[in-house]
Design a protein around this motif. Structure first.
Motif, mmCIF file in Angstrom:
data_model
loop_
_atom_site.group_PDB
_atom_site.id
_atom_site.type_symbol
_atom_site.label_atom_id
_atom_site.label_comp_id
_atom_site.label_asym_id
_atom_site.label_seq_id
_atom_site.Cartn_x
_atom_site.Cartn_y
_atom_site.Cartn_z
ATOM 1 N N LEU A 168 2.641 -67.383 -82.151
ATOM 2 C CA LEU A 168 4.032 -67.507 -83.083
ATOM 3 C C LEU A 168 5.225 -67.489 -81.621
ATOM 4 O O LEU A 168 4.643 -67.612 -80.119
ATOM 5 C CB LEU A 168 3.887 -65.553 -83.120
ATOM 6 N N GLU A 169 6.235 -67.352 -81.857
ATOM 7 C CA GLU A 169 7.142 -66.987 -81.131
ATOM 8 C C GLU A 169 7.984 -66.086 -81.371
ATOM 9 O O GLU A 169 8.358 -65.450 -82.769
ATOM 10 C CB GLU A 169 8.174 -68.372 -81.438
ATOM 11 N N ILE A 170 8.905 -65.037 -80.548
ATOM 12 C CA ILE A 170 9.444 -64.286 -80.791
ATOM 13 C C ILE A 170 10.955 -64.617 -81.144
ATOM 14 O O ILE A 170 11.270 -65.799 -80.142
ATOM 15 C CB ILE A 170 9.717 -63.022 -80.090
ATOM 16 N N SER A 171 11.867 -64.695 -81.787
ATOM 17 C CA SER A 171 13.822 -64.821 -81.342
ATOM 18 C C SER A 171 14.237 -64.216 -81.126
ATOM 19 O O SER A 171 14.702 -63.110 -80.846
ATOM 20 C CB SER A 171 14.163 -64.558 -82.964
ATOM 21 N N GLY A 172 14.972 -64.565 -79.780
ATOM 22 C CA GLY A 172 16.129 -64.472 -78.563
ATOM 23 C C GLY A 172 17.027 -65.125 -79.375
ATOM 24 O O GLY A 172 17.959 -65.889 -78.457
ATOM 25 N N ALA A 173 17.393 -65.757 -80.262
ATOM 26 C CA ALA A 173 18.598 -67.001 -80.497
ATOM 27 C C ALA A 173 19.093 -66.118 -81.545
ATOM 28 O O ALA A 173 19.132 -64.992 -82.298
ATOM 29 C CB ALA A 173 17.973 -67.782 -81.463
ATOM 30 N N HIS A 174 19.978 -66.363 -82.096
ATOM 31 C CA HIS A 174 21.064 -66.451 -83.293
ATOM 32 C C HIS A 174 21.462 -64.579 -83.290
ATOM 33 O O HIS A 174 21.273 -63.703 -84.312
ATOM 34 C CB HIS A 174 20.210 -65.949 -84.565
ATOM 35 N N GLY A 175 22.137 -63.878 -82.190
ATOM 36 C CA GLY A 175 21.716 -62.228 -82.078
ATOM 37 C C GLY A 175 20.907 -61.813 -82.923
ATOM 38 O O GLY A 175 20.953 -60.557 -83.047
ATOM 39 N N HIS A 176 19.235 -61.316 -82.254
ATOM 40 C CA HIS A 176 18.919 -60.418 -83.098
ATOM 41 C C HIS A 176 18.300 -59.772 -81.678
ATOM 42 O O HIS A 176 19.173 -60.013 -80.905
ATOM 43 C CB HIS A 176 17.167 -61.682 -83.143
ATOM 44 N N LEU A 177 17.336 -58.723 -81.862
ATOM 45 C CA LEU A 177 17.374 -57.643 -80.657
ATOM 46 C C LEU A 177 17.163 -58.377 -79.379
ATOM 47 O O LEU A 177 17.959 -57.660 -78.404
ATOM 48 C CB LEU A 177 16.513 -56.833 -81.412
ATOM 49 N N LEU A 178 16.496 -59.377 -78.887
ATOM 50 C CA LEU A 178 16.376 -59.850 -77.562
ATOM 51 C C LEU A 178 17.087 -60.168 -76.981
ATOM 52 O O LEU A 178 17.434 -60.152 -76.121
ATOM 53 C CB LEU A 178 15.167 -61.003 -77.988
ATOM 54 N N ASP A 179 18.083 -60.729 -78.029
ATOM 55 C CA ASP A 179 19.131 -61.559 -77.582
ATOM 56 C C ASP A 179 20.420 -60.545 -77.741
ATOM 57 O O ASP A 179 21.362 -60.566 -76.316
ATOM 58 C CB ASP A 179 19.556 -63.179 -77.464
ATOM 59 N N GLN A 180 20.841 -59.994 -77.962
ATOM 60 C CA GLN A 180 21.290 -58.765 -78.070
ATOM 61 C C GLN A 180 21.547 -57.698 -76.814
ATOM 62 O O GLN A 180 21.786 -57.151 -76.131
ATOM 63 C CB GLN A 180 21.257 -57.655 -78.704
ATOM 64 N N PHE A 181 20.309 -57.273 -76.267
ATOM 65 C CA PHE A 181 20.432 -56.951 -74.555
ATOM 66 C C PHE A 181 20.426 -57.882 -73.977
ATOM 67 O O PHE A 181 21.004 -58.035 -73.147
ATOM 68 C CB PHE A 181 18.480 -56.676 -74.873
ATOM 69 N N TRP A 182 20.115 -59.486 -73.963
ATOM 70 C CA TRP A 182 20.772 -60.602 -73.152
ATOM 71 C C TRP A 182 21.210 -60.478 -72.963
ATOM 72 O O TRP A 182 22.752 -60.482 -72.232
ATOM 73 C CB TRP A 182 20.256 -61.899 -73.216
ATOM 74 N N SER A 183 22.405 -60.421 -74.077
ATOM 75 C CA SER A 183 23.900 -60.535 -73.770
ATOM 76 C C SER A 183 25.092 -59.476 -73.924
ATOM 77 O O SER A 183 24.845 -58.454 -74.160
ATOM 78 C CB SER A 183 24.299 -61.137 -75.634
#
Lengths: 683, 255, 631, 405
Positions: A168-183
């Motif tokens: 599986l992959e988790i998504s940290g692209a396209h503005g999902h929760l993961l990259d909402q935290f990063w950005s």
């Protein structure tokens, strides 16, 4: 054939699995999910790619791990409870049966979803900042929310493993929760999850650690992420490299799947799903930069449509797996065709973005140039020869409908003659392709034409068929695919206006000021507006819609708007063209506001209109009487996938008549191709 | 002419099996092309079976300086200085770099420095016209098939380009006839060791720039006569230096 | 007078015999300059009649006209002459029945002689030689007409000039002609042929046996391979003299057909002329097509290959080692052994190989793989199939040898089909993975025996460290090396071609096939399976079971034409007028085949390389997989 | 991100549009004046002119729309155009990083820039300055060097014709600096020079560095099967296209007090001028000068003659190769060969995106095309809007005449 091709056929070993080659399809949301489950249609769609030789296919773009990231909006997959596991098992068996690997994307979309669907739960995010794309304002996550979501990820991952998926992959692209935290553009927290990059990475680290604990060592876990958000205050390329390196060094991810840009507004959405206006592989350098620094395999998709580019990306080491996601929607058998030395037979994606544009208006993904994709249960990707009698089939019109009818009929083993009055096949698509960045549309015609000729169809270009010419051929079946002719609409003074087709065909070359009036909201008017503006015209584009190019999808419309703005085209929505009158050597166009009914005028040199097409049906009408079926397609037979009764019961000397494509009613390329495939596959 | 070819115990980059180094094989070929009458292989280190392959490429005698692996430059230099007392070699040839060790390509330079000899590098072939005795005219290989003439005073060290086409054929009968002789190198202290961590190579992509389709505008001529157009093109190409001036073009044709 | 002429005739026969015996002396002396070979001449000679009547005739019979001709002329002349020799005993001479017999034999021989003349008259076919052959029928005719007339005179009791002087004169002239033909002309094959049949280098071939493996070379020997004629074995020198220039090799040689500078007949004749010290101009048959000119001079001790020698080097590298010439030769000459011996000297002693071949050999020496590709990449094409790797000390039933073809995308597809079939039927199998080296076939055919023995040694060692019941391979070249050539180096295993294994599975009912409706399928026999190993039936049984319609190309089975892929030809930069596979696919088209079934990676690559339109090329394993209905 | 932003006041814009009280006011789209009322009585508008009339210059040169109308504009509200971009000055460096670029033909090429990029990484990690040794050109070069990331320049005298003299000079200069690290390119010339320096000084050389950071460098060894990670060495060569060039702000070149060295010739090794190879048979991917044909070319014999006359390597677009007019090996583009040429001449090539991608790192493009709007014209340094088919023969003729003269 490029010498790099062999690089694509090198297996890749990740953790406990070996992927048979370097070609993959990334997770996306084709809108085939049903009740949150990947059911038969979804499975067959991916199984077809597996059958076609792909190494790895990933499904379930944005499969949700929690109820406050609902699966409903794009008919996605919900991994929130164990009821999905049997579907995964069935899915995995189907794909493994063809030797490919199957992985899923799981995610929490945070603020990037809607609250007004099934559960009506508020959306959540690291900070209360509204996202333009989803138009949602999130609740700031409390520590309990964070812990709950981390656990949800872990539980979902366990379900994926129990479902027999390969990873599986988790998504940290396209503005999902993961990259909402990063950005930093979204995350304004002051606790341990915000501030420094180290803090902003923490949520992802917790998610990945929990997943690894849940799935154990024998399961591939990767991450999709941006290589550069291309956004002021967003994640820079250095930030993204740092995130990938950090997660890789910590051993949290077995691969990273890199995309360029993000998708939080309309233009960035179009950029992150680049259409034919963009260069090939526009963000390969971002993936390559991460591949240089992070010691894990790198996957990458984004407008890699031809095998030469794909092979080069792998051979030069920019990526470990090259994702040809939309390319596989156009042709799920790319790898096998390539391996069999039949690269010329690959139906190459042209980057029309039809697939993705459909799902963003709640539809299912369909390919502009391949009507079988997503319809694997009923439509064949490989047309097999008929076991019944061989017929003589005459097709009139070498547009895409006629070409597809000829291709399918020839594959069925029939004797096919195709008449085309122009000197080359392609019909209206040739015209459309003359407009600016839409040139790639010619790819549709190029492939069909080459296939038809390869199959030995008797293609008679430069020959306008008459009823007499058709009769002389003693056909069993006649298919009229004569297309449509541009219409000037019902405006008063219509004789003073030109159509967009007139402009594209070169019949007129407007100069000076032009009023372009669009009644269709499709590509045609917008691209003709761009063409005229680049030629130096002062263009105003009016439409009765609320927006310019309103019917054009989300990955294409922003490009039209960008070009129109760039070229100084005045855009005037909510106006109806009422009347055109001559005044001296100029024209006066009368526009009426559709809301207020107020009228105003434009004094211009030319008025160009786009009012769609009307069928060219003269030949059809002439042939209709003598045909056994009076030109009527038996709709139940068509829908049930059985041979048309008129063809099944044909007697010597008789012919059955059908018409397809715009010759019936003006629609689009996909409709024309589907008309042809659906009808002819059962002959 | 007496020539010495420096040999190393290389490996095949693909399989990792022992294999002769391409540059050193070419060095044998270049020595032959230079008309070397005596041709001896010299290896700083104890003999290994793979060295015999160089015999297949035309060396009749290979001398191994056992113990020389500790400080190859010192061992080789000592040997060459000693040899000068008997019959001095005119030429020491080497590949551009080794294959399987540190692979820095530094050894021939250091050896030349130690011997006080000049070094000519990246050589593909001798030039047709040779100067008077005591000097050598060589063609240095450059990218895109270009060459640069190099004149060097003998005795000298020459490194051979990997692009050189002087690859001798491999003859098994010669390989089995080669004399590999071990000679004890004078005890030299351990040379410098490379620092850092040695690990398997991870292939990283080269830099690529973002794909782009547009560009910045430049000079524009609309509907010129063909003559104007041609003249503009010629002038522009000349200014860029890609089109030789008319007189150069005619003279380059003659060469 | 009548009595006397009979006695004279008998004397003449004895005289002829003596002259023939004497003419053989220089020949034997020359052969003795060749290398000594351990040959049991007594047993060999004893076996000659059977070898001649069975094996030679079997080959001769493939041209029925020639067989008739040979039986009549050789049988008649030999029987008549031998019987006449008995006329030394006067009792016979007085017997009419004796003379009647003599007459019948000589008359038969006259008929044969007429057939001999008819072969080259009025037009000499291109595959036959001219020169002394052109007056051979007259010499035979004179001898036989003389003999017949004499016998007739004896029977009817007539004498006079017509029945005594004329026949005796004819026999004298004819006999002299025959002596010249035997001593210096093609009729020497009568003697050299017998010698060669007795001292054949592969006696196993007689009686229908097979012996096709190349023999190991002592790498310590001063001369490796053959550089000058005397480097050949003495019996091989005899075999060159035994060539009767019938041109069957030429007619069947794929390289010759494609205009590739090789004519096996011209090659053997070139060697024979060189050994005899004659000039090339003495050869009157078709030359090697398009071969550049050579000096055309030679001797027993001067290099035979090269522009200063007798044979142009291009000739050597054009050979695909397909053995079609050997298969056809009525004198059972070993052309391929000869070519490989010559190549060995070129490669090992001089390093004179073509650039492409030199590159391949370098890769074989340095990375144990002819393309320089990583050994780990060999099984890449099987990555999706979960094939177990047999590690050192491991055990399995079937060891699947992948071979060189596995690197190719196309052949990987065949292997996948095979692996799927093995998985379906539950065969316990494994591959060697990274431990599989090149088997050395290419090196050996290119004459690089040193590299072959190096590779073979490593492979035998690798195999020796693993336990398995048998080896299966889809590559007939690997099969040939593993099965036939490794035993001499100490490695003996049961080696099966994949078609044999599949055939076994089908006949054991472990695999059920249903013949699919397909356009006509023709099977192209790989040389190394059909001619080298005599396996032609299993593939055909499989095809019959999985295709509705099969056809045969005119040349098939052991007579099949090569695809052009063997013997290192593809890497030897051979100058090409036509491509061999193009010719083969034309033959396929003539047979009406729309699909050509293959069973060798070399054939697959060569035949698929033919430009379209052409028949589809499918491996039998692929066709079988498509036809599986149950396991 | 472009620096141009528009400032708009939609309400004011609306207000500005109101012109007259007629039932149907009129505007003239092409006219330059105010809104007019048409004879029909309808309002006749020209939205383009409405905007133009309200446009002035804003801050940092951005266009500014003044919805209330320019006449009402107070002079003070016009923003002063400012912002001269600041150069970075490193006045008192902690240490020096020396860079010895190849500077073939006196120009800074891609590899030289990468060298400076690497040097900046090392320098910026601890307040160092980058010194370029060997720029033999006049001061205008300073700007280029500063943009590429250099802080100091030391002019050297020796050229490459006597490599030993060059090494002598550099060794003396380096002794006088002395830098913490010396960087050269693992290019043909750089690699040779670096090894000569290492041999002369007796120091170590980290050759062909692929990864470079302030704390660690990585270079391949062991036949490319291994790599060695270590601290940055005092002398290093960089593998090409591994470390990005400096793309930050320009550095200011400050003077450096250093006594120059007069190079003395040794004459043991003499290197002559470069002789180029035959372009006609050269591999397209490495050819320095490519002339290509597209759809606009119909006479391919004429095209080949033109290529030969220009001493260039022939190329072609996909369409041309599809049609079989030129061999597939000549195809330029994403799915053909990606060029590394100095100059590319496109005859009759419009420039599909995939084709333009094939231009890779081409520095100079010349386009001959009938379509003024073709993408290739935009990409070109010299664009000629004409029929390539007419230009080629004349070009051939002119070159032939030159040759005769």
């Amino acid at each position: 054939m490029s010498a790099n091709i062999e690089a694509l056929f090198k297996p890749l070993r990740i953790r406990n699995i070996t992927i048979r080659n370097r070609v993959m399809s990334t997770s996306h949301a084709p809108g085939y999910g049903k009740d949150g489950k990947p059911q038969e249609r979804y499975q067959l769609y991916h199984a077809e790619k597996a059958k076609g030789g792909i190494g790895l296919t990933m499904f379930g773009g944005s499969s949700s791990v929690a109820h406050d990231s609902p699966a409903t909006p794009w008919n996605q997959v919900s991994v929130v409870d164990d009821s999905v596991i049997p579907y995964f098992q069935q899915f995995a068996d189907r794909v493994h049966g063809h030797g490919a690997k199957l992985m899923i994307q799981i995610t929490h979309m945070g603020r990037r979803t809607r609250w007004d669907t099934d559960a009506w739960l508020p959306v959540i995010g690291p900070s209360p900042r509204r996202e333009p794309a989803s138009r949602s304002m999130p609740k700031e996550m409390e520590i309990e929310d964070i812990n709950r979501v981390v656990k949800a990820f872990a539980d979902a991952a366990r379900r994926c493993k129990e479902g027999g998926l390969d990873g599986l992959e988790i998504s940290g692209a396209h503005g999902h929760l993961l990259d909402q935290f990063w950005s930093p553009s979204v995350n304004h927290r002051v606790d341990g999850y915000g501030g420094s990059l180290e803090h902003r990475m923490r949520f992802g680290i917790e998610v990945l650690s929990a997943i690894r604990e849940a799935v154990g060592e024998d399961f591939v876990v990767g991450m999709r992420m941006s290589g550069n958000e291309l956004l002021t205050n967003g994640l820079s390329q250095e930030d993204c490299i740092a995130i990938a390196s950090e997660y890789a060094t910590r051993g949290l991810v077995d691969f990273v799947n890199v995309v360029g840009g993000q998708a939080r507004d309309e233009m960035s959405h179009a950029v992150s799903l680049p259409n034919m206006a963009f260069p090939v592989a526009p963000f390969l350098h971002l993936a390559s930069a991460i591949r240089r620094e992070a010691d894990v395999p790198v996957f990458h998709a984004q407008r890699i449509m031809d095998v030469a580019t794909a092979a080069r990306a792998v051979a030069e080491g920019h990526v470990d797996m090259v994702a040809m996601t939309r390319a596989h929607i156009a042709d799920p058998h790319i790898v096998n065709k390539l391996a069999a030395g039949r690269a010329d037979d690959i139906r190459q994606c042209i980057g029309a973005g039809y697939c993705i544009d459909r799902i963003y208006v709640g539809g299912d993904a369909l390919c502009l140039q391949n009507a079988a994709t997503g319809r694997e249960a009923t439509m064949p990707h490989d047309v097999t020869p008929t076991t019944g009698p061989k017929c003589k089939i005459i097709i009139v019109g070498g547009g895409v409908a006629g070409l597809e009818a000829a291709r399918v009929s020839a594959l069925r083993g029939h004797d096919v003659v195709l008449f085309e009055r122009e000197n080359e096949t392609g019909g209206q698509v040739n015209l459309a392709a003359k407009a600016g960045w839409r040139e790639a549309l010619t790819g549709i015609v190029r492939w069909l034409d080459a296939q038809v000729r390869k199959l030995g169809v008797d293609v008679r270009t430069g020959t306008e068929a008459t009823a007499e010419m058709v009769r002389i051929e003693k056909p069993d079946v006649v298919i009229v695919a004569t297309g449509g002719a541009a219409w000037r609409g019902e405006v008063e003074g219509a004789d003073l206006v030109h159509t967009t087709a007139d402009v594209l065909s070169g019949a007129v070359n407007p100069a000076g000021s032009v009023l372009l009036y669009d009644e269709m909201g499709q590509h045609n008017a917008a691209s003709v507006g761009e063409v005229m503006a680049t030629r130096g015209c002062l263009v105003e584009m009016a439409t009765h819609d609320r927006l310019i190019a309103q019917e054009v999808g989300t990955t294409n419309q922003p490009v039209h708007l960008r070009e129109l703005y760039k070229h100084g085209v005045i855009m005037t929505p909510n106006m109806e063209l009422r009347e055109v009158v001559r005044e001296g050597n100029r024209l006066v166009a009368v526009l009426r506001n559709t809301m207020t009914e107020e009228e105003e005028e434009r004094l211009v040199d030319h008025v160009v209109v786009e009012c769609g097409t009307l069928p060219r049906e003269a030949l059809y009408m002439e042939l209709k009487e003598a045909s056994t079926n009076h030109g009527q397609t038996d709709i139940p037979a068509l829908l049930n996938g059985v041979t048309q009764p008129a063809v099944a019961n044909l007697k010597n000397g008789e012919y059955a008549l059908f018409r397809i494509g715009d010759a019936v009613a003006g629609r689009n390329i996909h409709a024309a191709l589907y008309d042809a495939l659906r009808l002819c596959k059962d002959f | 002419m007496k020539a010495i070819v420096l040999l190393s115990a290389g490996i095949d980059p693909v399989s990792g099996r022992p294999a002769p180094v391409g540059g050193e094989v070419r060095a044998i070929g270049l020595a032959r092309a230079l008309g070397a009458k005596t041709l001896i292989g010299l290896h700083a280190g104890a003999s290994v079976p793979a060295l015999a392959d160089y015999g297949g490429y035309g060396l009749k005698e290979i001398i191994c300086l056992s113990g020389g692996e500790h400080d190859p430059v010192a061992a080789l230099a000592q040997f060459l200085i000693r040899a000068s007392n008997v019959s001095a070699p005119d030429l020491v040839l080497a590949g551009t770099r080794g294959c399987g060790g540190a692979d820095t390509g530094l050894l021939p330079y250091r050896l030349a420095e130690k011997l006080g000899w000049p070094i000519a590098t990246g050589i593909a072939a001798p030039l047709e016209e040779q100067p008077a005795a005591g000097r050598l005219a060589l063609a240095q290989a450059r990218a895109r098939g270009a060459v640069r003439p190099v004149h060097v005073t003998l005795p000298c060290v020459v490194t051979v380009s990997d692009m050189a086409e002087c690859v001798p054929s491999f003859v098994f009968a010669d390989k089995r006839a080669v004399q590999v002789r071990d000679e004890r190198a004078e005890r030299t202290p351990q040379g410098e060791m490379e620092e850092g961590l040695l690990r398997p190579y991870r292939r990283r992509p080269k830099l690529i720039s973002a794909a782009r389709t547009g560009g910045t505008g430049g000079q524009l001529l609309v509907d010129p006569t063909p003559e104007e157009a041609a003249a503009a093109i010629i002038a522009h190409l000349r200014s860029l230096g890609v089109l030789a001036a008319a007189d150069e073009a005619s003279s380059s044709k003659m060469t | 007078m009548r009595q006397r002429s009979g006695a004279i005739a008998a004397g003449l026969v004895w005289g002829l015999g003596a002259a023939l015996a004497l003419s053989a002396v220089p020949m034997v002396r020359r052969w003795r300059k060749g290398q000594a070979k351990p040959v049991d001449m007594v047993r060999g000679l004893a076996a000659v009649p059977k070898r001649y009547l069975v094996d030679v005739h079997h080959a001769v019979e493939r041209r029925p006209g020639a067989a008739r001709m040979h039986a009549l002329v050789a049988g008649g002349t030999l029987a008549g002459t031998t019987l006449l020799a008995a006329g030394i005993v006067s009792a016979f001479r007085n017997n009419r029945f004796y003379w009647a017999s003599v007459g019948v034999f000589f008359t038969t021989a006259i008929a044969g002689t007429w057939l001999v003349r008819k072969r080259r008259s009025p037009q000499k076919p291109s595959y036959l030689s001219g020169g002394k052959f052109l007056w051979l029928p007259y010499a035979l005719g004179a001898w036989n007409v003389g003999g017949s007339l004499l016998a007739l005179g004896q029977i009817v009791g007539a004498g006079g000039v017509l029945f005594s002087a004329v026949p005796l004169f004819l026999m004298l002239v004819g006999g002299a002609g025959i002596v010249v033909q035997v001593a210096r002309g093609p009729m020497r094959h009568a003697f050299s042929g017998v010698t060669w049949l007795a001292a054949h280098s592969r006696p196993e071939r007689f009686g229908g046996g097979r012996s096709t493996e190349l023999r190991p070379l002592d790498l310590a020997a001063p001369m490796l391979g053959a550089m000058v004629p005397s480097d050949f074995g003495w019996n091989i020198l005899a075999s060159f003299d035994a060539c009767i220039e019938c041109g069957r090799c030429e007619q069947h040689c794929p390289a010759f057909a494609a205009g590739q500078r090789l004519n096996p007949k011209a090659l053997v004749q070139g060697l024979a002329l060189a050994a005899r010290g004659e000039e090339a101009s003495a050869y009157t048959g078709s030359p090697a097509p398009h071969a550049p000119p050579v000096a055309g001079k030679g001797s027993l001790s001067s290099p035979v290959i090269g522009v200063d020698g007798m044979i142009h080097p291009d000739t050597l590298w054009a050979c695909t080692t397909c053995r079609a010439c050997v298969e056809q030769c009525p004198m059972m000459i070993e052309h391929v052994d000869t070519i490989v011996d010559l190549r060995r000297a070129q490669t090992l002693m001089l390093g004179e190989v073509r650039p492409g071949a030199a590159e391949a050999l370098r890769h074989l020496r340095e990375s144990a793989e002819s393309g320089g590709r990583p050994l780990s990449a060999r099984a890449d094409g099987l990555a999706g199939e979960n094939v177990p790797v047999l590690e050192e000390g491991g055990e399995t039933d079937v060891l699947l040898w992948l071979g060189e073809g596995a690197y190719e995308l196309r052949y990987a597809r065949t292997l996948r089909a095979l692996v799927k079939l093995l998985n379906m039927t539950g065969v316990n199998f494994a591959i060697l993975g990274e431990a599989e080296l090149d088997c050395g076939d290419l090196a050996r055919r290119l004459g690089d025996e040193a590299t072959f023995q190096m590779l073979a040694g490593e492979v035998i060692d690798t195999l020796g460290r693993r336990r398995f019941k048998r080896i299966v391979t889809a590559d007939p070249h690997a099969l040939n090396v593993l099965r036939n050539e490794y035993p001499a180096l100490g490695g003996t295993w049961e080696v099966l071609h994949h078609t044999a294994l599949l055939d076994e599975l089908v006949s054991a009912g472990r695999l059920k096939l249903d013949a699919r409706t397909l356009p006509p399928v023709a099977y192209h026999d790989p040389c190394y399976l059909a001619r080298y190993n005599g396996e032609t039936d299993a593939p055909r049984r499989l095809l019959a079971a999985c295709c509705s319609q099969t056809v045969e190309m005119e040349r098939h089975g052991r007579q099949a034409m090569c695809c052009g892929g063997g013997g290192g030809n593809p890497v030897s930069d051979v100058d090409v007028v036509e491509r061999i596979p193009d010719l083969r696919m034309q033959q396929a088209a003539q047979s009406g085949a729309a699909i050509v079934a293959v069973a060798c990676p070399g054939c697959t690559a060569m035949l698929e390389g033919v430009p379209e339109p052409r028949a589809e090329v499918k491996d039998i394993a692929e066709l079988v997989l498509d036809a599986v209905v149950a396991v | 991100m472009s620096g141009v932003r528009h400032r708009r006041h939609p309400r004011a814009e609306r207000a500005a549009r109101v012109v007259s009280g007629r039932t149907r006011p009129r505007y003239d789209m092409a006219g330059g004046g105010a809104d007019v009322v048409a004879p029909s009585g309808r309002r006749r508008r020209d939205p383009r002119n409405e905007r133009a009339r309200l446009l002035t210059t804003g801050r940092e040169g951005r266009p500014r729309l003044v919805r209330a109308g320019l006449s009402k504009l107070a002079a003070a509200s016009i923003a002063t155009v400012s912002s001269v971009s600041k150069k970075i000055r490193i006045e008192n460096p902690e240490f020096l990083i020396a860079v010895i670029p190849d500077m073939i033909d006196g120009r800074l090429d891609r590899f030289d820039r990468q060298l400076l990029g690497a040097a900046r990484k090392l320098a910026d990690a601890g307040g160092g300055a980058v010194v370029v040794l060997g720029a033999r050109s006049a001061p205008p070069m300073h700007e280029t060097l500063g943009q590429a990331g250099a802080d100091r320049v030391v002019l050297t005298g020796a050229d490459g014709s006597d490599p030993e003299a060059r090494v002598d000079e550099l060794v003396t200069l380096l002794d006088r600096l002395p830098p913490r690290h010396v960087l050269l390119s693992e290019s043909e010339d750089g690699a040779d020079l670096a090894r000569r320096l290492a041999a002369r000084t007796g120091g170590a050389l980290a050759a062909g560095v692929e990864v470079l950071g302030a704390r660690q460098i990585i270079r391949p060894c062991g036949a490319g099967r291994q790599e060695r990670a270590s601290e940055p060495a005092s002398l290093m060569t960089l593998a090409p296209d591994r470390i990005a060039a400096w793309d930050g702000a320009e550095h200011e070149i400050l003077p450096l007090e250093i006594e120059n060295v007069a190079p003395t010739a040794r004459n043991r090794v003499q290197v002559g001028a470069l002789r180029a190879a035959d372009p006609a048979t050269m591999n397209l991917g490495v050819a320095p000068f490519v002339v290509a044909a597209g759809r606009g070319v119909t006479d391919f014999d004429g095209f080949r003659a033109t290529v030969a006359a220009l001493h260039a390597t022939p190329g072609a677009s996909r369409v041309v190769c599809d049609n079989g007019d030129m061999p597939r090996t000549t195809q330029v583009g994403a799915s053909g060969t990606v060029l590394d040429a100095v100059c590319y001449v496109a005859f009759g090539i419009a420039g599909a995106p995939q084709h333009l991608q094939g231009l890779g790192r081409v520095e100079h493009v010349v386009a001959v095309n009938t379509d003024l709007h073709a993408a290739m014209v935009k990409r070109a340094g010299l664009a000629i809007i004409a029929d390539a088919q007419h230009v080629m023969p004349v070009l051939c003729e002119m070159l032939a005449k030159e040759r005769q003269a």
